[in-house]
Design a protein around this motif. Structure first.
Motif, PDB file in Angstrom:
ATOM      1  N   GLU A 109       0.840  -1.187   0.000  1.00 47.18           N
ATOM      2  CA  GLU A 109       0.000   0.000   0.000  1.00 47.18           C
ATOM      3  C   GLU A 109       0.883   1.247   0.000  1.00 47.18           C
ATOM      4  OE1 GLU A 109      -3.954   1.503   2.360  1.00 47.18           O
ATOM      5  OE2 GLU A 109      -2.311   0.741   3.581  1.00 47.18           O
ATOM      6  N   VAL A 110       0.500   2.223  -0.824  1.00 49.52           N
ATOM      7  CA  VAL A 110       1.164   3.519  -0.840  1.00 49.52           C
ATOM      8  C   VAL A 110       0.137   4.582  -0.457  1.00 49.52           C
ATOM      9  CG1 VAL A 110       2.963   2.901  -2.507  1.00 49.52           C
ATOM     10  CG2 VAL A 110       0.769   3.763  -3.334  1.00 49.52           C
ATOM     11  N   MET A 111       0.631   5.757  -0.082  1.00 51.45           N
ATOM     12  CA  MET A 111      -0.269   6.809   0.366  1.00 51.45           C
ATOM     13  C   MET A 111       0.218   8.155  -0.139  1.00 51.45           C
ATOM     14  SD  MET A 111      -1.314   7.793   4.287  1.00 51.45           S
ATOM     15  CE  MET A 111       0.276   8.432   4.762  1.00 51.45           C
ATOM     16  N   ALA A 112      -0.734   9.000  -0.539  1.00 53.31           N
ATOM     17  CA  ALA A 112      -0.415  10.376  -0.915  1.00 53.31           C
ATOM     18  C   ALA A 112      -0.332  11.201   0.360  1.00 53.31           C
ATOM     19  CB  ALA A 112      -1.496  10.937  -1.832  1.00 53.31           C
ATOM     20  N   GLY A 113       0.753  11.966   0.499  1.00 53.41           N
ATOM     21  CA  GLY A 113       0.924  12.799   1.685  1.00 53.41           C
ATOM     22  C   GLY A 113       1.494  14.152   1.316  1.00 53.41           C
ATOM     23  N   THR A 122     -10.623  20.004   2.353  1.00 50.40           N
ATOM     24  CA  THR A 122     -10.754  18.648   1.826  1.00 50.40           C
ATOM     25  C   THR A 122      -9.950  18.534   0.533  1.00 50.40           C
ATOM     26  OG1 THR A 122     -12.323  16.894   1.253  1.00 50.40           O
ATOM     27  CG2 THR A 122     -12.823  19.094   0.452  1.00 50.40           C
ATOM     28  N   CYS A 123      -9.655  17.314   0.160  1.00 53.28           N
ATOM     29  CA  CYS A 123      -8.943  17.069  -1.103  1.00 53.28           C
ATOM     30  C   CYS A 123      -9.617  15.915  -1.830  1.00 53.28           C
ATOM     31  CB  CYS A 123      -7.480  16.690  -0.843  1.00 53.28           C
ATOM     32  SG  CYS A 123      -6.461  18.043  -0.221  1.00 53.28           S
ATOM     33  N   LYS A 124      -9.621  16.001  -3.161  1.00 52.70           N
ATOM     34  CA  LYS A 124     -10.077  14.892  -3.992  1.00 52.70           C
ATOM     35  C   LYS A 124      -8.831  14.220  -4.559  1.00 52.70           C
ATOM     36  CE  LYS A 124     -14.646  16.449  -5.209  1.00 52.70           C
ATOM     37  NZ  LYS A 124     -15.624  16.664  -6.265  1.00 52.70           N
ATOM     38  N   PHE A 125      -8.830  12.901  -4.526  1.00 55.30           N
ATOM     39  CA  PHE A 125      -7.683  12.120  -4.988  1.00 55.30           C
ATOM     40  C   PHE A 125      -8.054  11.318  -6.221  1.00 55.30           C
ATOM     41  CE2 PHE A 125      -7.197  12.850  -0.501  1.00 55.30           C
ATOM     42  CZ  PHE A 125      -5.857  13.158  -0.352  1.00 55.30           C
ATOM     43  N   ALA A 126      -7.109  11.173  -7.138  1.00 50.70           N
ATOM     44  CA  ALA A 126      -7.292  10.335  -8.320  1.00 50.70           C
ATOM     45  C   ALA A 126      -5.945   9.690  -8.652  1.00 50.70           C
ATOM     46  CB  ALA A 126      -7.785  11.156  -9.499  1.00 50.70           C
ATOM     47  N   TRP A 127      -5.903   8.369  -8.636  1.00 48.78           N
ATOM     48  CA  TRP A 127      -4.684   7.630  -8.982  1.00 48.78           C
ATOM     49  C   TRP A 127      -4.690   7.331 -10.473  1.00 48.78           C
ATOM     50  CZ3 TRP A 127      -0.704   6.720  -5.601  1.00 48.78           C
ATOM     51  CH2 TRP A 127      -0.947   7.041  -4.266  1.00 48.78           C
ATOM     52  N   SER A 156       4.394  -0.130 -15.601  1.00 52.15           N
ATOM     53  CA  SER A 156       3.764   1.148 -15.913  1.00 52.15           C
ATOM     54  C   SER A 156       4.139   2.151 -14.831  1.00 52.15           C
ATOM     55  CB  SER A 156       2.248   0.996 -16.015  1.00 52.15           C
ATOM     56  OG  SER A 156       1.703   0.642 -14.762  1.00 52.15           O
ATOM     57  N   CYS A 157       3.825   3.393 -15.089  1.00 52.03           N
ATOM     58  CA  CYS A 157       4.077   4.449 -14.111  1.00 52.03           C
ATOM     59  C   CYS A 157       2.827   4.631 -13.274  1.00 52.03           C
ATOM     60  CB  CYS A 157       4.408   5.753 -14.826  1.00 52.03           C
ATOM     61  SG  CYS A 157       5.933   5.616 -15.755  1.00 52.03           S
ATOM     62  N   LEU A 158       3.027   5.038 -12.028  1.00 46.87           N
ATOM     63  CA  LEU A 158       1.918   5.267 -11.115  1.00 46.87           C
ATOM     64  C   LEU A 158       2.014   6.695 -10.604  1.00 46.87           C
ATOM     65  CD1 LEU A 158      -0.439   3.850  -9.577  1.00 46.87           C
ATOM     66  CD2 LEU A 158       1.208   3.387  -7.762  1.00 46.87           C
ATOM     67  N   ALA A 159       0.880   7.390 -10.589  1.00 49.80           N
ATOM     68  CA  ALA A 159       0.857   8.768 -10.109  1.00 49.80           C
ATOM     69  C   ALA A 159      -0.440   9.023  -9.367  1.00 49.80           C
ATOM     70  CB  ALA A 159       0.991   9.742 -11.283  1.00 49.80           C
ATOM     71  N   VAL A 160      -0.449  10.109  -8.598  1.00 48.70           N
ATOM     72  CA  VAL A 160      -1.668  10.544  -7.934  1.00 48.70           C
ATOM     73  C   VAL A 160      -1.860  12.031  -8.211  1.00 48.70           C
ATOM     74  CG1 VAL A 160      -0.576  11.091  -5.707  1.00 48.70           C
ATOM     75  CG2 VAL A 160      -3.015  10.504  -5.784  1.00 48.70           C
ATOM     76  N   GLU A 161      -3.117  12.428  -8.458  1.00 43.43           N
ATOM     77  CA  GLU A 161      -3.482  13.829  -8.590  1.00 43.43           C
ATOM     78  C   GLU A 161      -4.320  14.210  -7.378  1.00 43.43           C
ATOM     79  OE1 GLU A 161      -3.780  14.477 -13.416  1.00 43.43           O
ATOM     80  OE2 GLU A 161      -5.627  14.328 -12.253  1.00 43.43           O
ATOM     81  N   VAL A 162      -4.045  15.397  -6.831  1.00 41.91           N
ATOM     82  CA  VAL A 162      -4.782  15.878  -5.666  1.00 41.91           C
ATOM     83  C   VAL A 162      -5.363  17.252  -5.997  1.00 41.91           C
ATOM     84  CG1 VAL A 162      -4.624  16.496  -3.231  1.00 41.91           C
ATOM     85  CG2 VAL A 162      -3.256  14.597  -4.124  1.00 41.91           C
ATOM     86  N   LEU A 163      -6.677  17.398  -5.762  1.00 40.70           N
ATOM     87  CA  LEU A 163      -7.378  18.659  -5.975  1.00 40.70           C
ATOM     88  C   LEU A 163      -7.787  19.210  -4.609  1.00 40.70           C
ATOM     89  CD1 LEU A 163      -8.856  20.802  -7.725  1.00 40.70           C
ATOM     90  CD2 LEU A 163     -10.832  19.261  -7.705  1.00 40.70           C
ATOM     91  N   GLU A 173      -5.329  24.553  -7.593  1.00 39.93           N
ATOM     92  CA  GLU A 173      -4.690  23.882  -8.729  1.00 39.93           C
ATOM     93  C   GLU A 173      -4.463  22.403  -8.401  1.00 39.93           C
ATOM     94  OE1 GLU A 173      -3.815  25.338 -11.729  1.00 39.93           O
ATOM     95  OE2 GLU A 173      -4.783  27.166 -11.001  1.00 39.93           O
ATOM     96  N   VAL A 174      -4.681  21.544  -9.390  1.00 43.48           N
ATOM     97  CA  VAL A 174      -4.414  20.114  -9.234  1.00 43.48           C
ATOM     98  C   VAL A 174      -2.901  19.914  -9.160  1.00 43.48           C
ATOM     99  CG1 VAL A 174      -4.559  17.858 -10.362  1.00 43.48           C
ATOM    100  CG2 VAL A 174      -6.509  19.418 -10.440  1.00 43.48           C
ATOM    101  N   VAL A 175      -2.470  19.091  -8.190  1.00 48.06           N
ATOM    102  CA  VAL A 175      -1.057  18.772  -8.022  1.00 48.06           C
ATOM    103  C   VAL A 175      -0.885  17.287  -8.339  1.00 48.06           C
ATOM    104  CG1 VAL A 175       0.884  18.752  -6.401  1.00 48.06           C
ATOM    105  CG2 VAL A 175      -0.892  20.505  -6.197  1.00 48.06           C
ATOM    106  N   LYS A 176       0.144  16.942  -9.139  1.00 52.76           N
ATOM    107  CA  LYS A 176       0.390  15.543  -9.511  1.00 52.76           C
ATOM    108  C   LYS A 176       1.808  15.164  -9.125  1.00 52.76           C
ATOM    109  CE  LYS A 176       0.427  14.244 -13.938  1.00 52.76           C
ATOM    110  NZ  LYS A 176      -0.049  13.712 -15.236  1.00 52.76           N
TER     111      LYS A 176
END
Length: 196
Positions: A109-113, A122-127, A156-163, A173-176
Protein backbone atom coordinates in the motif's frame (compact mmCIF):
# COMPACT_ATOMS: atom_id res chain seq x y z
CA UNK A 1 -22.45 34.85 -15.39
CA UNK A 2 -20.80 34.14 -12.08
CA UNK A 3 -18.11 35.67 -9.94
CA UNK A 4 -14.78 35.66 -11.80
CA UNK A 5 -12.40 34.91 -8.95
CA UNK A 6 -9.93 31.99 -8.74
CA UNK A 7 -11.61 28.71 -7.87
CA UNK A 8 -15.05 29.78 -9.11
CA UNK A 9 -16.89 28.79 -12.28
CA UNK A 10 -18.19 31.38 -14.71
CA UNK A 11 -20.51 30.80 -17.66
CA UNK A 12 -21.17 32.34 -21.05
CA UNK A 13 -24.91 32.54 -21.61
CA UNK A 14 -27.40 34.30 -23.81
CA UNK A 15 -30.04 33.50 -26.39
CA UNK A 16 -29.87 32.85 -30.11
CA UNK A 17 -31.82 34.51 -32.91
CA UNK A 18 -32.15 34.26 -36.71
CA UNK A 19 -31.97 30.45 -36.92
CA UNK A 20 -28.72 30.00 -34.99
CA UNK A 21 -28.35 26.30 -34.11
CA UNK A 22 -24.89 26.15 -32.55
CA UNK A 23 -22.13 28.38 -31.19
CA UNK A 24 -18.36 27.96 -31.04
CA UNK A 25 -16.94 29.25 -27.78
CA UNK A 26 -13.40 30.33 -26.87
CA UNK A 27 -12.18 31.84 -23.58
CA UNK A 28 -9.34 34.38 -23.68
CA UNK A 29 -6.91 35.83 -21.14
CA UNK A 30 -5.69 39.41 -21.52
CA UNK A 31 -2.42 40.96 -20.41
CA UNK A 32 -1.24 44.45 -19.43
CA UNK A 33 -0.33 45.36 -23.01
CA UNK A 34 -3.91 44.75 -24.13
CA UNK A 35 -3.20 41.54 -26.04
CA UNK A 36 -5.67 38.67 -25.69
CA UNK A 37 -4.57 35.03 -25.91
CA UNK A 38 -6.81 31.99 -26.29
CA UNK A 39 -6.80 29.68 -23.26
CA UNK A 40 -5.91 26.17 -24.39
CA UNK A 41 -8.79 23.71 -23.98
CA UNK A 42 -11.27 26.40 -22.83
CA UNK A 43 -14.02 25.94 -25.42
CA UNK A 44 -17.06 25.13 -23.29
CA UNK A 45 -19.76 27.53 -22.06
CA UNK A 46 -18.37 27.19 -18.51
CA UNK A 47 -14.86 28.09 -17.37
CA UNK A 48 -13.12 27.56 -14.00
CA UNK A 49 -11.11 30.66 -13.08
CA UNK A 50 -7.55 29.65 -12.07
CA UNK A 51 -4.46 31.19 -10.49
CA UNK A 52 -3.16 31.80 -14.03
CA UNK A 53 -5.99 34.31 -14.51
CA UNK A 54 -5.04 36.56 -11.56
CA UNK A 55 -3.99 40.08 -12.63
CA UNK A 56 -5.33 39.57 -16.15
CA UNK A 57 -8.61 40.12 -17.98
CA UNK A 58 -10.94 37.30 -18.98
CA UNK A 59 -13.22 37.32 -21.99
CA UNK A 60 -15.31 34.87 -23.98
CA UNK A 61 -15.81 34.88 -27.73
CA UNK A 62 -18.91 33.31 -29.23
CA UNK A 63 -19.26 32.50 -32.94
CA UNK A 64 -22.91 31.80 -33.89
CA UNK A 65 -23.56 29.28 -36.70
CA UNK A 66 -26.90 28.51 -38.39
CA UNK A 67 -28.20 25.17 -39.72
CA UNK A 68 -26.66 25.89 -43.15
CA UNK A 69 -23.20 26.38 -41.66
CA UNK A 70 -23.23 30.14 -42.13
CA UNK A 71 -21.27 32.01 -39.49
CA UNK A 72 -22.44 35.18 -37.83
CA UNK A 73 -20.44 37.96 -36.24
CA UNK A 74 -18.11 36.99 -33.38
CA UNK A 75 -19.28 38.42 -30.06
CA UNK A 76 -16.77 39.16 -27.28
CA UNK A 77 -17.79 39.78 -23.67
CA UNK A 78 -15.45 40.52 -20.76
CA UNK A 79 -15.80 39.06 -17.26
CA UNK A 80 -15.95 41.44 -14.28
CA UNK A 81 -16.89 44.38 -16.50
CA UNK A 82 -13.37 44.31 -17.99
CA UNK A 83 -11.56 44.57 -14.66
CA UNK A 84 -8.64 42.37 -13.66
CA UNK A 85 -9.17 39.05 -11.90
CA UNK A 86 -8.16 39.27 -8.22
CA UNK A 87 -8.18 37.17 -5.04
CA UNK A 88 -11.29 38.64 -3.42
CA UNK A 89 -11.50 35.72 -1.01
CA UNK A 90 -7.75 35.32 -0.49
CA UNK A 91 -5.44 32.79 -2.09
CA UNK A 92 -6.86 29.54 -3.41
CA UNK A 93 -6.58 26.32 -1.41
CA UNK A 94 -3.38 24.43 -2.13
CA UNK A 95 -1.25 21.39 -1.34
CA UNK A 96 2.51 21.64 -0.79
CA UNK A 97 5.17 18.94 -0.62
CA UNK A 98 2.97 16.26 -2.16
CA UNK A 99 4.66 12.86 -2.25
CA UNK A 100 3.77 9.19 -2.49
CA UNK A 101 4.80 7.44 0.73
CA UNK A 102 5.62 3.73 0.72
CA UNK A 103 7.21 1.18 -1.57
CA UNK A 104 5.28 1.02 -4.85
CA UNK A 105 5.48 -2.71 -5.61
CA UNK A 106 2.60 -5.19 -6.10
CA UNK A 107 0.88 -6.14 -2.85
CA UNK A 108 2.03 -3.03 -0.98
CA UNK A 109 0.00 0.00 0.00
CA UNK A 110 1.16 3.52 -0.84
CA UNK A 111 -0.27 6.81 0.37
CA UNK A 112 -0.42 10.38 -0.92
CA UNK A 113 0.92 12.80 1.69
CA UNK A 114 1.59 16.52 1.84
CA UNK A 115 0.61 19.75 3.59
CA UNK A 116 -2.62 21.62 2.97
CA UNK A 117 -2.50 25.43 3.01
CA UNK A 118 -4.68 28.49 2.33
CA UNK A 119 -7.75 27.13 4.08
CA UNK A 120 -7.89 23.76 2.34
CA UNK A 121 -10.56 21.67 4.10
CA UNK A 122 -10.75 18.65 1.83
CA UNK A 123 -8.94 17.07 -1.10
CA UNK A 124 -10.08 14.89 -3.99
CA UNK A 125 -7.68 12.12 -4.99
CA UNK A 126 -7.29 10.33 -8.32
CA UNK A 127 -4.68 7.63 -8.98
CA UNK A 128 -3.36 7.19 -12.53
CA UNK A 129 -1.52 4.43 -14.38
CA UNK A 130 0.70 4.93 -17.41
CA UNK A 131 0.07 3.06 -20.65
CA UNK A 132 2.45 1.80 -23.31
CA UNK A 133 1.90 4.92 -25.43
CA UNK A 134 3.03 7.15 -22.57
CA UNK A 135 -0.42 8.50 -21.69
CA UNK A 136 -1.76 8.41 -18.13
CA UNK A 137 -5.23 6.94 -17.47
CA UNK A 138 -7.32 7.23 -14.32
CA UNK A 139 -7.63 3.98 -12.33
CA UNK A 140 -11.32 3.21 -11.83
CA UNK A 141 -12.36 3.39 -8.18
CA UNK A 142 -8.97 4.67 -6.97
CA UNK A 143 -10.07 7.92 -5.33
CA UNK A 144 -8.71 7.65 -1.78
CA UNK A 145 -5.40 8.89 -0.31
CA UNK A 146 -4.24 5.23 -0.03
CA UNK A 147 -3.75 2.85 -2.95
CA UNK A 148 -2.86 -0.86 -3.08
CA UNK A 149 -0.36 -1.50 -5.88
CA UNK A 150 -1.47 -4.42 -8.08
CA UNK A 151 -0.03 -6.62 -10.82
CA UNK A 152 -1.81 -4.34 -13.31
CA UNK A 153 0.63 -1.59 -12.29
CA UNK A 154 3.79 -3.57 -13.19
CA UNK A 155 5.77 -2.05 -16.09
CA UNK A 156 3.76 1.15 -15.91
CA UNK A 157 4.08 4.45 -14.11
CA UNK A 158 1.92 5.27 -11.12
CA UNK A 159 0.86 8.77 -10.11
CA UNK A 160 -1.67 10.54 -7.93
CA UNK A 161 -3.48 13.83 -8.59
CA UNK A 162 -4.78 15.88 -5.67
CA UNK A 163 -7.38 18.66 -5.97
CA UNK A 164 -7.53 20.91 -2.86
CA UNK A 165 -10.91 22.48 -1.95
CA UNK A 166 -11.74 25.05 0.76
CA UNK A 167 -14.86 25.49 2.89
CA UNK A 168 -16.35 27.88 0.30
CA UNK A 169 -16.09 25.21 -2.41
CA UNK A 170 -13.25 27.00 -4.20
CA UNK A 171 -10.90 24.63 -6.02
CA UNK A 172 -7.14 25.12 -6.13
CA UNK A 173 -4.69 23.88 -8.73
CA UNK A 174 -4.41 20.11 -9.23
CA UNK A 175 -1.06 18.77 -8.02
CA UNK A 176 0.39 15.54 -9.51
CA UNK A 177 3.28 13.43 -8.26
CA UNK A 178 4.72 10.10 -9.48
CA UNK A 179 5.66 7.02 -7.47
CA UNK A 180 9.24 5.67 -7.48
CA UNK A 181 10.78 8.94 -8.65
CA UNK A 182 8.89 8.61 -11.95
CA UNK A 183 10.21 5.14 -12.79
CA UNK A 184 8.07 2.17 -13.83
CA UNK A 185 6.64 -0.20 -11.22
CA UNK A 186 8.50 -3.53 -10.88
CA UNK A 187 8.31 -6.56 -8.57
CA UNK A 188 10.87 -5.04 -6.22
CA UNK A 189 14.11 -4.87 -8.17
CA UNK A 190 15.21 -1.39 -9.13
CA UNK A 191 14.06 -0.04 -12.45
CA UNK A 192 15.86 2.44 -14.65
CA UNK A 193 12.95 2.73 -17.04
CA UNK A 194 11.65 6.28 -16.73
CA UNK A 195 8.07 7.30 -17.39
CA UNK A 196 7.50 9.43 -20.44
Amino acid sequence: MGEAIPGKEIMACGYTINGITTCKIAWLRGSEDGSMNYIEGASEPTYWVTENDVNSYLAVEVLPIDSKGRKGEVLKVYANEKTKITHEDGPLPAVQGLQIIGEAIPGKEVMAGGYTINGTTTCKFAWLRGSEDGSMKYIEGASEPNYWVTEDDVNSCLAVEVLPIDSKGRKGEVVKVYANEKTKITHGSSSESLCQ
